[in-house]
Design an enzyme around this catalytic site. Structure first.
Site, PDB file in Angstrom:
ATOM      1  N   ASP A  27      -2.064   5.844  -5.188  1.00  0.00           N
ATOM      2  CA  ASP A  27      -2.308   5.000  -4.003  1.00  0.00           C
ATOM      3  C   ASP A  27      -2.855   3.464  -4.468  1.00  0.00           C
ATOM      4  O   ASP A  27      -3.956   3.314  -4.902  1.00  0.00           O
ATOM      5  CB  ASP A  27      -3.417   5.732  -3.185  1.00  0.00           C
ATOM      6  CG  ASP A  27      -3.675   4.806  -1.830  1.00  0.00           C
ATOM      7  OD1 ASP A  27      -2.957   3.969  -1.738  1.00  0.00           O
ATOM      8  OD2 ASP A  27      -4.365   5.553  -1.122  1.00  0.00           O
ATOM      9  N   ASP A  68       0.593  -1.207   0.007  1.00  0.00           N
ATOM     10  CA  ASP A  68      -0.083  -0.022   0.106  1.00  0.00           C
ATOM     11  C   ASP A  68       0.756   1.410  -0.124  1.00  0.00           C
ATOM     12  O   ASP A  68       1.433   1.431   1.037  1.00  0.00           O
ATOM     13  CB  ASP A  68      -0.870  -0.155   1.373  1.00  0.00           C
ATOM     14  CG  ASP A  68      -1.858   1.329   1.436  1.00  0.00           C
ATOM     15  OD1 ASP A  68      -2.060   1.664   0.235  1.00  0.00           O
ATOM     16  OD2 ASP A  68      -2.232   1.519   2.407  1.00  0.00           O
TER      17      ASP A  68
END
Length: 466
Positions: free
Chosen positions: A275, A88
């Site tokens: 992201d 992430d």
């Protein structure tokens, strides 16, 4: 909501002769979707308050992985204990369930770290908590060796979660999160695992890159490459933009272009975050509503709004017609024979009564049109799957270049055959100033564009994915 069954293998990563460390990713897709279940677009965070103050040591932003999950395997401890994690770029900590997570149901369905079985474990014990909006994970920090591909990161601080994230965590195919953001957003100011790869001289270059495979099955989700870039993962040249604020991988973005036209969304300068931990593309509500309107979304909220306007609009106008009645309103002036005041009253009231009846349908239709532009609460925006070929191309201007997304790329198909439903890949998420307005380019964007995270030069590169 059911996720497709996955085939698990003991190793997800490789280290090759070219000096690159590759993490092979798997993916999980939604195979069904309930109109009443919009939780797959509700964030596991990005907690808006966190974006205004990086130094908060008690929270971190987690994302939603229930729509499409991309995950790989790491090992923690000696001998290594394997865990499936989301890589992430929107957070900076590593966390996994602890063997001390005893009272949470979701921990029963995931691998748990057992410190007593690792000879390299070091006690830390400092409290940690992760806030993701509708719940939280809490636990404590520990230290141990972490294996990522062929790299052994020594004495890495991570969070042992002793309280779970609820049902979203139960259904997820991941055990924890491995954050690849900057230390500025790290809970407890812990050195992120990527920083330790660099500090311990484990990578050839201070660069990592993401390639999300658009074509493969569940076992072929793509790769995260540490220490450089695989030239087979992209086509053409990368367009680079500088990181404008360390913390998230944030950069300045130009305008959004819909079917060749610029609505002027970002004329005053817009910021974006790339992201890998967010499935969709998020942006300010007013802008997302315009995009979804342009592609013809049929949100449950919009349809319900039109139904309420139609039903209650008719009831309201019929009720007004009954109330605005000469026999009722002009009663104080009766009898009307030879009474001019009563005659004038009857004439005026009858005029308004007729006007109400004649204008009813036009006013109701006008109110129904307003339903299309009223800000839609967070939730899935459904579209007619048959209209996908006729939807516009949406482009993002980055570094002076337009990065296009076709309808096939920004519309998510869920289910098969007659049960298939189509959902917009654009969702509303508002960040207050000074950090906002802010866009989040998640997996919908990254599947189309190979992404380089250049830690050495503090820049981000995008190129057509192979």
């Amino acid at each position: 909501m059911f996720l497709s069954t996955l085939l698990h293998t003991p190793v997800f990563s490789t280290s090759t002769d070219d000096g690159l460390v590759r993490i092979r990713l798997k993916k999980a897709r939604l195979t069904s979707f309930d109109d009443d279940d919009s939780s797959f677009i509700q964030k596991y965070g990005i907690n808006v308050s966190d974006l205004q103050g990086f130094q908060r040591s008690d929270t971190v932003a987690l994302k939603n992985y229930r729509e499409v999950e991309y995950f790989g395997e790491i090992g923690i401890g000696t001998p290594p204990q394997n865990f499936t994690v989301i890589f992430d770029t929107g957070s900076a900590n590593l966390w996994i369930p602890s063997s001390q997570c005893l009272s949470s149901v979701s921990c029963m369905f995931h691998s748990k770290y057992k410190s007593s079985e690792s000879s390299t474990y070091k006690t830390n014990g400092k409290h940690a908590a992760i806030d993701y909006g509708s719940g939280s994970i809490s636990g404590y920090f520990s230290e141990d060796n972490v294996m990522v591909g062929g790299l052994l990161i020594k004495d890495q601080e991570f969070i042992e979660a002793t309280r779970d994230a609820g049902m979203n965590f139960v259904t997820g195919k991941f055990d924890g999160i491995l954050g690849l953001g900057f230390r500025e957003i790290s809970v407890g100011n812990v050195v992120p695992i990527w920083d330790n790869m660099v500090n311990q001289y484990l990578v050839r270059e201070r660069v990592f890159s993401f390639w999300l495979n658009r074509q493969g099955g569940n076992d072929e989700g793509g790769e995260v490459v540490f220490g450089g870039v695989d030239p087979t993962h992209y086509k053409g040249m990368h367009t680079y933009v500088p990181v404008t604020q360390k913390g998230y991988w944030q950069f300045d973005m130009g305008d959004i272009v819909i079917h060749g036209k610029e609505p002027g969304f970002c004329v005053s300068g817009g910021s974006a975050i790339v992201d890998s931990g967010t499935s969709l593309i998020a942006g300010p509500t007013t802008m997302i509503n315009q995009i979804n309107y342009a592609i013809g979304t049929q949100g449950v909220f919009t349809d319900s709004c039109k139904l309420v306007v139609t039903l209650f609009g008719r009831v309201l106008f019929d009720g007004l017609a009954i109330v605005i009645n000469p026999n009722i309103i002009c009663l104080p002036f009766q009898p009307c024979i030879g009474n001019p005041l009563c005659m004038i009253c009857n004439m005026i009231v009858k005029f308004f009564n007729d006007a109400i009846k004649m204008s009813r349908d036009s006013i109701i239709n006008l109110a129904k049109d307003l339903c299309n532009i009223i800000p839609i609460p967070a939730g899935a925006s459904m579209v007619d799957c048959a209209r996908i070929p006729f939807m516009p191309v949406i482009s993002f201007t980055i570094g002076g270049r337009e990065f296009e997304l076709s309808p096939d790329e920004y519309i998510l198909r869920i289910g098969k055959g007659a049960d298939m439903k189509c959902v917009s890949g654009f969702i509303a998420l508002d960040f207050p100033p000074p950090r906002g307005p802010l866009w989040i380019l998640g997996d919908v964007f990254m599947r189309r564009y190979h992404t380089i995270f250049d830690y050495e030069n503090l820049r981000i590169g995008f190129a057509e994915a192979a």
